[in-house]
Design an enzyme around this catalytic site. Structure first.
Site, PDB file in Angstrom:
ATOM      1  N   HIS A  19       0.902  -1.227   0.037  1.00  0.00           N
ATOM      2  CA  HIS A  19      -0.027  -0.055  -0.015  1.00  0.00           C
ATOM      3  C   HIS A  19       0.917   1.258   0.110  1.00  0.00           C
ATOM      4  CE1 HIS A  19      -4.130   1.398  -0.227  1.00  0.00           C
ATOM      5  NE2 HIS A  19      -4.061   1.504   1.056  1.00  0.00           N
ATOM      6  N   ASN A  66      -6.619   6.833   4.364  1.00  0.00           N
ATOM      7  CA  ASN A  66      -7.858   7.308   4.182  1.00  0.00           C
ATOM      8  C   ASN A  66      -8.309   8.749   4.368  1.00  0.00           C
ATOM      9  OD1 ASN A  66      -8.002   4.534   4.093  1.00  0.00           O
ATOM     10  ND2 ASN A  66      -9.667   4.477   5.573  1.00  0.00           N
ATOM     11  N   ASP A  91      -0.832   2.629  -5.169  1.00  0.00           N
ATOM     12  CA  ASP A  91      -0.928   1.242  -5.557  1.00  0.00           C
ATOM     13  C   ASP A  91      -2.289   0.572  -6.357  1.00  0.00           C
ATOM     14  OD1 ASP A  91      -1.951   1.760  -2.958  1.00  0.00           O
ATOM     15  OD2 ASP A  91      -2.672  -0.203  -2.948  1.00  0.00           O
ATOM     16  N   ASN A 112      -9.263   4.000  -1.061  1.00  0.00           N
ATOM     17  CA  ASN A 112      -9.668   4.967  -0.198  1.00  0.00           C
ATOM     18  C   ASN A 112      -8.720   6.268  -0.312  1.00  0.00           C
ATOM     19  OD1 ASN A 112     -11.750   3.444   0.938  1.00  0.00           O
ATOM     20  ND2 ASN A 112     -10.458   2.406   2.475  1.00  0.00           N
TER      21      ASN A 112
END
Length: 254
Positions: A19, A66, A91, A112
């Site tokens: 991530h 997020n 990613d 997100n």
């Protein structure tokens, strides 16, 4: 001015996560093009430099993935930038490892960080999607994304980050296709092999090792009976009896 944003989560705990490949790409760009040191600003870490002769700013939001849009939005408002000045690296599950695609606008695709930036900055910015592959099962996605790259991934990950950094001036000039082509050419032979589709059935081999012979099509103007007689075993006609007499009459032989 171009605002280059790499997405990830802050802290050593997440440093090697799939991530965080956006952070990794941002660091590679800063090193390759001699940007200044990162400093804390706009709820993130910022480094200044130049790409293609123009000023550029690299931002790594420290608001956690997020809430990435909060940091990006603050930087854009400060410099009075529009979505056209924004470039985001992140990613992408739907791309195989080692592949990179660039697109402008579109949906968040379940990411997100992108969803947050869309909410704070609009959608018409360029997105550099860096493939990390899909684990194959929806239930395993979170563990895959928040899991670290394997040691073996370094064989393609390091060359990929270098390729992105080296080709970044093309993106700064708006040459998105050239950027993707250059990265792709650099990565040839380094991307992990993907499962191939089963090959189509081939003709069975003959005993001699070659392909099994195929039946020849019927020759034009010849009946199947004629071919059967021609290709089948030779049978001598009868010389005595009723059949012999009939054949003599038909063939005109006395």
């Amino acid at each position: 001015m171009l605002l280059i944003v790499g997405l990830g989560n802050p802290g050593g705990k997440y440093a090697d996560n799939r991530h965080n490949v956006g952070f990794m790409a941002a660091d590679a760009i800063a090193r390759r093009h001699n940007f200044g040191p990162f400093s804390k600003k706009f709820q993130g870490e910022v480094a200044e430099g130049r790409l293609g002769g123009d000023k550029a700013l690299i931002l790594k939001p420290q608001t956690y993935m997020n809430e990435s849009g909060r940091a990006v939005g603050e930087a854009m408002r400060f410099y009075k930038l529009t979505p056209a000045d924004l470039l985001v690296l992140y990613d992408e599950l739907d791309l195989v490892p080692g592949k990179v695609r660039v697109k402008t606008g579109g949906g968040a695709g379940g990411h997100n960080g992108i969803r947050s930036i869309d909410a704070h900055c609009g959608k018409d910015y360029r997105r550099v999607r860096i493939g990390i592959g899909h684990p194959g099962d929806k239930s395993r996605v979170t563990g895959h994304v928040l899991g670290d790259f394997a040691k073996a991934d370094g064989e393609w990950l390091e060359p990929l980050l270098d390729a992105i950094a080296n080709a970044m001036p093309m993106l700064a000039e708006g040459k998105d296709s050239d950027f993707m082509n250059k990265v792709s050419l650099t990565m040839q032979g380094k991307v992990p092999a993907q499962k191939e589709k089963p090959a189509s059935a081939k003709p069975a081999a003959s005993k001699s090792g070659g392909a099994a012979p195929t039946k020849k099509p019927a020759a034009k103007g010849k009946s199947h009976i004629h071919q059967a007689r021609q290709n089948g075993p030779s049978i001598a006609p009868p010389t005595t009896g009723p059949m012999a007499e009939m054949l003599k009459k038909l063939l005109g032989k006395g």
